[in-house]
Enzyme design. Sequence first.
Site, short mmCIF file in Angstrom:
data_model
loop_
_atom_site.label_atom_id
_atom_site.label_comp_id
_atom_site.label_asym_id
_atom_site.label_seq_id
_atom_site.Cartn_x
_atom_site.Cartn_y
_atom_site.Cartn_z
N LEU A 1 0.73 -1.10 -0.13
CA LEU A 1 0.06 -0.08 0.00
C LEU A 1 0.74 1.25 -0.04
O LEU A 1 0.34 2.27 -0.30
CB LEU A 1 -0.88 -0.17 1.40
N ASP B 1 6.25 13.88 12.28
CA ASP B 1 6.30 13.51 10.82
C ASP B 1 5.16 13.70 10.31
O ASP B 1 4.43 12.84 9.37
CB ASP B 1 6.97 12.28 10.65
#
Length: 783
Positions: free
Chosen positions: A508, A626
């Site tokens: 993915l 992040d």
Amino acid sequence: MASAFVAFLLLFYFTSAAATFSDTSHVINLNSQIHAKIGPTAWYSPSGRFAFGFLPQGNGFLVGIWIVDYTNNADSQNITVWTANRDHPPVPSSATIELTREGRLVMNADNGEIRIADIPEAAACASMEDSGNFVLYGESSNAIWESFDFPTDTILGGQKLPGSHTLFSKVSSSNFSTGRFRLDMQSDGNLVAYPAQIAPEPTDAYWATGTDDKQGQYYLHLDDAGGLKLGEEEFNSKVIKQLNGNYSENMGKTIYRATLDPDGNFRLYYNTSTDHLWQAFNNTCQAKGFCGFNSYCTVTDHQPSCYCVPGTDLINSGETYDGCRRNFTKQKCRGGKTDTTFSYITTAQKLKWEDIPYFSALMSEEDCKKSCLDDCYCDAAEYDSNICNKHQFPLRYGSRDIQKNSTTFFKIGTRRIENRNRTISPELVAVVTTSKKTWLLIPLLTVSLVTYSCAALATFGVFVFKTRVIKYKWLLASRTSGLAKELTLRLYSYKELKEATKGFKEELGKGSFGAVYKGNLNNGEKLVAVKRLQKLVEEGEREFQSEMRAIGKTHHRNLVRLLGYCTEGSNRLLVYEYMSNGSLADLLFRSERCPNWQERVRIAIDVAKGILYLHEECEAPIIHCDIKPQNILLDEFWMAKISDFGLAKLLMPDQTRTMTDTRGTRGYVAPEWQKNMPISLKVDVYSYGIVLLEIICCRRNIDLNVSRPEEIQLSGWAYSCFAAGELGKLVRNEGVDEKPLERMVSVALWCIQSDPILRPSMKGVVLMLEGFTNISTPPCPTA
């Protein structure tokens, strides 16, 4: 033939003149006034069926439109169909409404002048129409304001509710203020009912027509024959769905009205009758939010009632709809475990909770009960068909369903009751003696006690040492099985996950600590995302477990949920819920269709709330480190959720700053990373500011394929457009309202300030985005 034609013209002239006279006899001219207490108190339509004027409420008055009841039926009454300034307090009996000489429609009361209609030009006159529409006309006889354009809880026969417009229920039959429910004619063609107190989310809807994913401009129309229809204006008013049948035999004699009632149901009525011809649903308890927090709805003798769940009492005595609160003191969470000496479980049958649980797993009924009792985050657990769903207070959307074979376990608090009037027992009173035998016994007893204590300590030390060796060996073999019990996460074998992903076949995407694969569990019934980690082994078992504890304890609707993990040998895998609509990066940068403005605003708020949870609502603050569109995923309802905690940094509960090596992704990293300064929660705020600009503009922060060099860096170009008052350039002039756009850009510019002190907290960001806080003008981010 000529004489007949002349006769026809004369007949047409006199008919037109009569109609004109009839209309002008009800024209409201400038300087006209009505009064709350003394006549005239209202302006009437030509037929007298509708009135615009003062409505009694409590000890005062509001302004509204109502259907005048001329029947002799004792049960009938004037029915209000529109109210002005509905959330303002009632005005006194001395109030007046005036169409002023300057062409403004205002109400004068003790607290000054209140404007009823915002109009683009001065009105020349007004009229209360037989349709129930109150209209202000300009000098050119054009309508410059109509009550039909600003519906409250009702639409009348012949009236349309356009796309992106909303009906709000009133509080009760006697209180016309904004109530607990809303009905949205969405721009996607779906007519949907939601609770009014929250921003509408797909998971909060309780009724819908299911007509979404269409193309065109939409409206809800109640025709003069009582037919409720959903239509498309771009295709010659094409009907896409009719909600009920017509009542054409009464056409011309009956006034039809469709109302979102105080109980959240959408119903069709006629004239001043309280009997409905049609309703959206039959079970009133279907309306989410009918009962307040920590209560559930049940129907008795066709009447809905609200009851508090065990362990709670009404917030306001006698107000059953306001919800309930704990009647015991909940113990503080320490290490995720509940002190069972302060709590026990009670049960209730056939209840259902339509809110999203923070934990869901297959297990036995007894295990579900024990799991909730042991988990300090769990306040209630719903068990049905071998599935355990755990919820936290406040509980929402509860109801009793006699068809449901479920059991809900509620955690109830208790206290240890101490006897403060204790007396000393005679057996505990010390007896003092001075005999010689006693003095000889003292050293003997002392030596014996010391010898015994040393022997006991030595034995205990050997026992503890051997126990720790055995425990350490067992820990190396099973790694984190104890962690599974603590976090109620599923421990998977490597073989299970390899089979679920078909040998890690369908990738993915790739995160900072490994690749993510699509998997199927429970014989293909449950889709998951399996993240195969590659670097955690080098960082040590202790840090891996602390990271797992932090991620495993996060339960929020805007965080991707961790379901389980594998720590077999050197393999480290994490199992997350599957997000069917991919990442925000795919939606913004690679999708054929850019999401509309409302979708972008909703996504921005979702992400902000997820970061706020990490920063301020976890047991210990977590810096994600992040934040970027690739790490923001979208579920089947297009709800945004933050993922990829591989770089997350945990702070101590009282810690605000920390030193660490540079983490994150270029373009989203705060300036303090580059300066080797201590970092704080504000690094996530900076990254969010860059992401917010990308959401607003549907483009990357750095884009080399732009037409002009000044547009390459989005953050700098955004500030230039903001300073020049040219924000429309950022959204390609797609017709976004100026104020919401300016608010979003201002928040983003404050978030990306070079000085961390100038950046707002995530709580401040959420409040600014939702319009609860004023925003000052941001300085240049690089200044």
